[in-house]
Design a protein around this motif. Structure first.
Motif, PDB file in Angstrom:
ATOM      1  N   ALA A  89       0.766  -1.240  -0.014  1.00 13.16           N
ATOM      2  CA  ALA A  89      -0.064   0.047  -0.026  1.00 13.16           C
ATOM      3  C   ALA A  89       0.729   1.230  -0.068  1.00 13.16           C
ATOM      4  O   ALA A  89       0.389   2.214  -0.606  1.00 13.16           O
ATOM      5  CB  ALA A  89      -1.083  -0.123   1.234  1.00 13.16           C
ATOM      6  N   PHE A  90       1.947   1.168   0.642  1.00 14.81           N
ATOM      7  CA  PHE A  90       2.973   2.423   0.922  1.00 14.81           C
ATOM      8  C   PHE A  90       4.079   2.212  -0.389  1.00 14.81           C
ATOM      9  O   PHE A  90       4.714   3.267  -0.394  1.00 14.81           O
ATOM     10  CB  PHE A  90       3.567   2.478   2.172  1.00 14.81           C
ATOM     11  N   ASP A  91       4.177   1.359  -1.098  1.00  6.13           N
ATOM     12  CA  ASP A  91       5.075   1.323  -2.123  1.00  6.13           C
ATOM     13  C   ASP A  91       6.628   1.148  -1.480  1.00  6.13           C
ATOM     14  O   ASP A  91       7.329   2.151  -1.874  1.00  6.13           O
ATOM     15  CB  ASP A  91       4.676   2.163  -3.332  1.00  6.13           C
ATOM     16  N   VAL A  92       6.669   0.496  -0.468  1.00  9.80           N
ATOM     17  CA  VAL A  92       8.024   0.320  -0.014  1.00  9.80           C
ATOM     18  C   VAL A  92       8.284  -1.134   0.248  1.00  9.80           C
ATOM     19  O   VAL A  92       7.688  -2.174   0.138  1.00  9.80           O
ATOM     20  CB  VAL A  92       8.359   0.917   1.358  1.00  9.80           C
ATOM     21  N   GLU A  93       9.794  -1.459   0.257  1.00  8.75           N
ATOM     22  CA  GLU A  93      10.230  -2.742   0.363  1.00  8.75           C
ATOM     23  C   GLU A  93      10.017  -3.108   1.849  1.00  8.75           C
ATOM     24  O   GLU A  93       9.769  -2.252   2.733  1.00  8.75           O
ATOM     25  CB  GLU A  93      11.788  -2.665   0.015  1.00  8.75           C
ATOM     26  N   ILE A  94      10.020  -4.473   1.911  1.00  9.64           N
ATOM     27  CA  ILE A  94       9.845  -5.029   3.375  1.00  9.64           C
ATOM     28  C   ILE A  94      11.003  -6.102   3.605  1.00  9.64           C
ATOM     29  O   ILE A  94      11.398  -6.832   2.644  1.00  9.64           O
ATOM     30  CB  ILE A  94       8.422  -5.636   3.542  1.00  9.64           C
TER      31      ILE A  94
END
Length: 248
Positions: A89-94
């Protein structure tokens, strides 16, 4: 404290809630807790363990409210996909977060930190951790989304951790007036007129059954103590008049 209202939504995640297997106690607890500190819950949603549905709900809620609190889906099993959905949803890596690994090692021996347990250390990049004093596996906070566990005791501890950091609005005050034996239909018009006269006060009627008889309550809520008191006084007078006209 903000002079404006501060709003929140609760997103409950889990197939077990929708199937009826597990009763959702978390949303009720969160809404009541937040109300006491000046944060008004405006919406509660329940979604299944489906990434696309979690992302869609998150995008809608975080754009509409000051805070979004999620519960569920951050455990060690394959269906715990909340962290991945939030990252999407936040368009970040995990990835595994060293801070989270260190917390898990406070409770788990290194040799017991298997792949499943390491899943609980996967945190979206840029997120702050939310402390979990009970089982150590943290929640996290990214943007205006606060991700917490589904186990009620752990969720409550996490909420205690984040509460002091929240922006708070003016506390919402309430006044409850009992109207036993008075049918709602008899005072509905009076409440409508009262609501028009006091638009800054939320007015609701709540019927229940007690010992086989209807027992109604009228609840008024507002931020201005003087205005709330004035509206409540008029509501009490109106209800007393209605009750007198319906007495045997």
């Amino acid at each position: 404290m903000s002079d404006k209202s501060v709003t929140a939504a609760v997103l409950v995640i889990g197939d077990e809630i929708l199937s009826g297997r597990t009763r959702d106690a978390n949303s009720h607890y969160i809404a009541h807790y937040l109300l006491q500190i000046g944060v008004e819950t405006r919406e509660i949603r329940v979604v299944p363990d489906v990434e696309a549905e979690i992302v869609t709900a998150l995008d809608a809620l975080r754009a509409r409210y000051d805070y979004v609190f999620t519960t569920g889906g951050i455990g060690p099993t394959h269906d715990d996909i909340t962290a991945d959905a939030v990252a999407k949803a936040f368009d970040v890596e995990i990835s595994e977060d060293p801070r989270a690994i260190a917390l898990l090692l406070e409770r788990i021996k290194p040799e017991d930190l298997n792949e499943a347990r390491r899943r609980m250390a996967r945190i979206p990049h840029g997120a702050a951790l939310v402390t979990n004093p009970i089982s150590k596996a943290p929640g996290f906070w990214i943007g205006n989304v606060i991700v917490m566990a589904g186990v009620p005791a752990i969720m409550q501890a996490m909420l205690d951790d984040v509460a002091p950091k929240l922006v708070r609005g003016a506390k919402i005050l309430s006044e409850t007036i009992d109207a036993p034996g008075v049918p709602e239909g008899a005072y509905a018009a009076g409440l409508t007129e009262l609501a028009k006269a006091y638009p800054q006060v939320s007015i609701g009627s709540y019927p229940s059954l007690r010992e086989g008889k209807f027992f109604n309550q009228v609840v008024l809520r507002g931020r201005d103590e003087a205005v709330l008191a004035e509206a409540a006084a008029k509501a009490k007078a109106m209800l007393a008049e209605v009750a007198a006209s319906h007495s045997p």
